[in-house]
Design a protein around this motif. Structure first.
Motif, PDB file in Angstrom:
ATOM      1  N   PHE A  42       3.173  -7.409  -8.724  1.00 43.32           N
ATOM      2  CA  PHE A  42       2.832  -8.599  -7.947  1.00 43.32           C
ATOM      3  C   PHE A  42       1.552  -9.266  -8.429  1.00 43.32           C
ATOM      4  N   ARG A  43       0.655  -8.505  -9.036  1.00 49.29           N
ATOM      5  CA  ARG A  43      -0.626  -9.047  -9.491  1.00 49.29           C
ATOM      6  C   ARG A  43      -1.159  -8.200 -10.628  1.00 49.29           C
ATOM      7  N   GLU A  44      -2.299  -8.611 -11.169  1.00 48.56           N
ATOM      8  CA  GLU A  44      -2.987  -7.853 -12.209  1.00 48.56           C
ATOM      9  C   GLU A  44      -4.398  -7.553 -11.734  1.00 48.56           C
ATOM     10  N   THR A  45      -4.934  -6.386 -12.108  1.00 49.32           N
ATOM     11  CA  THR A  45      -6.297  -6.049 -11.699  1.00 49.32           C
ATOM     12  C   THR A  45      -7.290  -6.891 -12.493  1.00 49.32           C
ATOM     13  N   PRO A  46      -8.414  -7.248 -11.876  1.00 49.82           N
ATOM     14  CA  PRO A  46      -9.391  -8.086 -12.563  1.00 49.82           C
ATOM     15  C   PRO A  46     -10.059  -7.403 -13.756  1.00 49.82           C
ATOM     16  N   VAL A  47     -10.272  -6.093 -13.709  1.00 43.77           N
ATOM     17  CA  VAL A  47     -11.013  -5.416 -14.762  1.00 43.77           C
ATOM     18  C   VAL A  47     -10.145  -5.122 -15.981  1.00 43.77           C
ATOM     19  N   SER A  48      -9.020  -4.438 -15.780  1.00 44.69           N
ATOM     20  CA  SER A  48      -8.201  -4.012 -16.927  1.00 44.69           C
ATOM     21  C   SER A  48      -6.959  -4.870 -17.149  1.00 44.69           C
ATOM     22  N   GLY A  49      -6.584  -5.662 -16.152  1.00 43.38           N
ATOM     23  CA  GLY A  49      -5.357  -6.443 -16.270  1.00 43.38           C
ATOM     24  C   GLY A  49      -4.098  -5.625 -16.005  1.00 43.38           C
ATOM     25  N   ALA A  50      -4.266  -4.409 -15.460  1.00 48.23           N
ATOM     26  CA  ALA A  50      -3.125  -3.543 -15.171  1.00 48.23           C
ATOM     27  C   ALA A  50      -2.264  -4.143 -14.056  1.00 48.23           C
ATOM     28  N   ALA A  51      -0.969  -3.977 -14.188  1.00 48.67           N
ATOM     29  CA  ALA A  51      -0.033  -4.477 -13.175  1.00 48.67           C
ATOM     30  C   ALA A  51      -0.169  -3.667 -11.892  1.00 48.67           C
ATOM     31  N   ARG A  52      -0.131  -4.352 -10.766  1.00 55.21           N
ATOM     32  CA  ARG A  52      -0.196  -3.704  -9.462  1.00 55.21           C
ATOM     33  C   ARG A  52       0.941  -4.216  -8.597  1.00 55.21           C
ATOM     34  N   GLY A  53       1.443  -3.347  -7.742  1.00 52.27           N
ATOM     35  CA  GLY A  53       2.500  -3.701  -6.808  1.00 52.27           C
ATOM     36  C   GLY A  53       2.260  -3.022  -5.484  1.00 52.27           C
ATOM     37  N   PRO A  54       3.170  -3.171  -4.548  1.00 53.50           N
ATOM     38  CA  PRO A  54       2.984  -2.580  -3.225  1.00 53.50           C
ATOM     39  C   PRO A  54       2.767  -1.070  -3.303  1.00 53.50           C
ATOM     40  N   PHE A  55       1.852  -0.585  -2.482  1.00 52.95           N
ATOM     41  CA  PHE A  55       1.555   0.838  -2.452  1.00 52.95           C
ATOM     42  C   PHE A  55       1.767   1.393  -1.048  1.00 52.95           C
ATOM     43  N   CYS A  56       1.031   0.857  -0.073  1.00 53.78           N
ATOM     44  CA  CYS A  56       1.124   1.426   1.274  1.00 53.78           C
ATOM     45  C   CYS A  56       2.183   0.735   2.134  1.00 53.78           C
ATOM     46  N   LEU A  57       2.459  -0.530   1.872  1.00 52.59           N
ATOM     47  CA  LEU A  57       3.415  -1.340   2.632  1.00 52.59           C
ATOM     48  C   LEU A  57       3.091  -1.423   4.129  1.00 52.59           C
ATOM     49  N   MET A  58       1.782  -1.288   4.464  1.00 56.68           N
ATOM     50  CA  MET A  58       1.374  -1.438   5.864  1.00 56.68           C
ATOM     51  C   MET A  58       0.060  -2.192   6.007  1.00 56.68           C
ATOM     52  N   GLY A  59      -0.367  -2.880   4.946  1.00 55.79           N
ATOM     53  CA  GLY A  59      -1.528  -3.745   5.034  1.00 55.79           C
ATOM     54  C   GLY A  59      -2.875  -3.105   4.823  1.00 55.79           C
ATOM     55  N   ALA A  60      -2.931  -1.845   4.379  1.00 54.03           N
ATOM     56  CA  ALA A  60      -4.214  -1.166   4.219  1.00 54.03           C
ATOM     57  C   ALA A  60      -4.795  -1.248   2.804  1.00 54.03           C
ATOM     58  N   CYS A  61      -3.957  -1.382   1.788  1.00 47.38           N
ATOM     59  CA  CYS A  61      -4.456  -1.218   0.414  1.00 47.38           C
ATOM     60  C   CYS A  61      -4.683  -2.506  -0.366  1.00 47.38           C
ATOM     61  N   TYR A  62      -4.070  -3.591  -0.029  1.00 45.98           N
ATOM     62  CA  TYR A  62      -4.214  -4.890  -0.695  1.00 45.98           C
ATOM     63  C   TYR A  62      -3.672  -4.911  -2.129  1.00 45.98           C
ATOM     64  N   ASP A  63      -2.854  -3.951  -2.520  1.00 44.85           N
ATOM     65  CA  ASP A  63      -2.262  -3.965  -3.862  1.00 44.85           C
ATOM     66  C   ASP A  63      -1.119  -4.958  -3.977  1.00 44.85           C
ATOM     67  N   CYS A  64      -0.614  -5.455  -2.877  1.00 45.10           N
ATOM     68  CA  CYS A  64       0.548  -6.350  -2.901  1.00 45.10           C
ATOM     69  C   CYS A  64       0.174  -7.823  -2.792  1.00 45.10           C
ATOM     70  N   LEU A  65      -1.055  -8.182  -3.114  1.00 43.58           N
ATOM     71  CA  LEU A  65      -1.477  -9.578  -2.981  1.00 43.58           C
ATOM     72  C   LEU A  65      -0.626 -10.490  -3.850  1.00 43.58           C
ATOM     73  N   VAL A  66      -0.215 -11.603  -3.262  1.00 45.98           N
ATOM     74  CA  VAL A  66       0.515 -12.656  -3.983  1.00 45.98           C
ATOM     75  C   VAL A  66      -0.063 -13.997  -3.540  1.00 45.98           C
ATOM     76  N   SER A  67       0.262 -15.024  -4.280  1.00 46.63           N
ATOM     77  CA  SER A  67      -0.128 -16.377  -3.901  1.00 46.63           C
ATOM     78  C   SER A  67       1.101 -17.079  -3.348  1.00 46.63           C
ATOM     79  N   ILE A  68       0.987 -17.580  -2.123  1.00 49.63           N
ATOM     80  CA  ILE A  68       2.088 -18.311  -1.494  1.00 49.63           C
ATOM     81  C   ILE A  68       1.597 -19.720  -1.197  1.00 49.63           C
TER      82      ILE A  68
END
Length: 100
Positions: A42-68
């Motif tokens: 869903f996004r890339e990390t700012p430091v390494s550019g690594a791909a990130r996707g949903p992790f917790c699926l309950m709003g705690a981790c922010y790994d699923c950020l997207v632009s809507i």
């Protein structure tokens, strides 16, 4: 990769993810709609550019950020709606980083 637990509803909404037109059951979250379509990054990390996707699926981790429609939101906490334009969140360089 991800299959719904219930049969697909006849009530589907259309949305866009970057250059793809997709559909999902009304009431699904943006995260579940994207995962069901086979989209896991869903996004890339700012430091390494690594791909990130949903992790917790309950709003705690922010790994699923997207632009809507130009606003950054948590995909796991946002219901899918007709006509959304969703894109990956790209890391932004600060002025100091862009001149280094």
């Amino acid at each position: 990769m991800f299959d719904p637990l219930e049969p697909e509803s006849a009530d589907q909404v259309q949305f866009h993810f970057e250059d793809r037109r997709l559909s999902a059951p009304r009431g699904a979250t943006v995260a579940s709609a994207l995962l069901s379509a086979g989209i896991t990054a869903f996004r890339e990390t700012p430091v390494s550019g690594a791909a990130r996707g949903p992790f917790c699926l309950m709003g705690a981790c922010y790994d699923c950020l997207v632009s809507i429609n130009g606003v950054t939101v948590q995909a796991c906490m946002t219901p899918i709606e007709e006509g959304l334009h969703i894109s990956r969140v790209r890391p932004r360089l600060t002025e100091d980083e862009s001149t280094a």
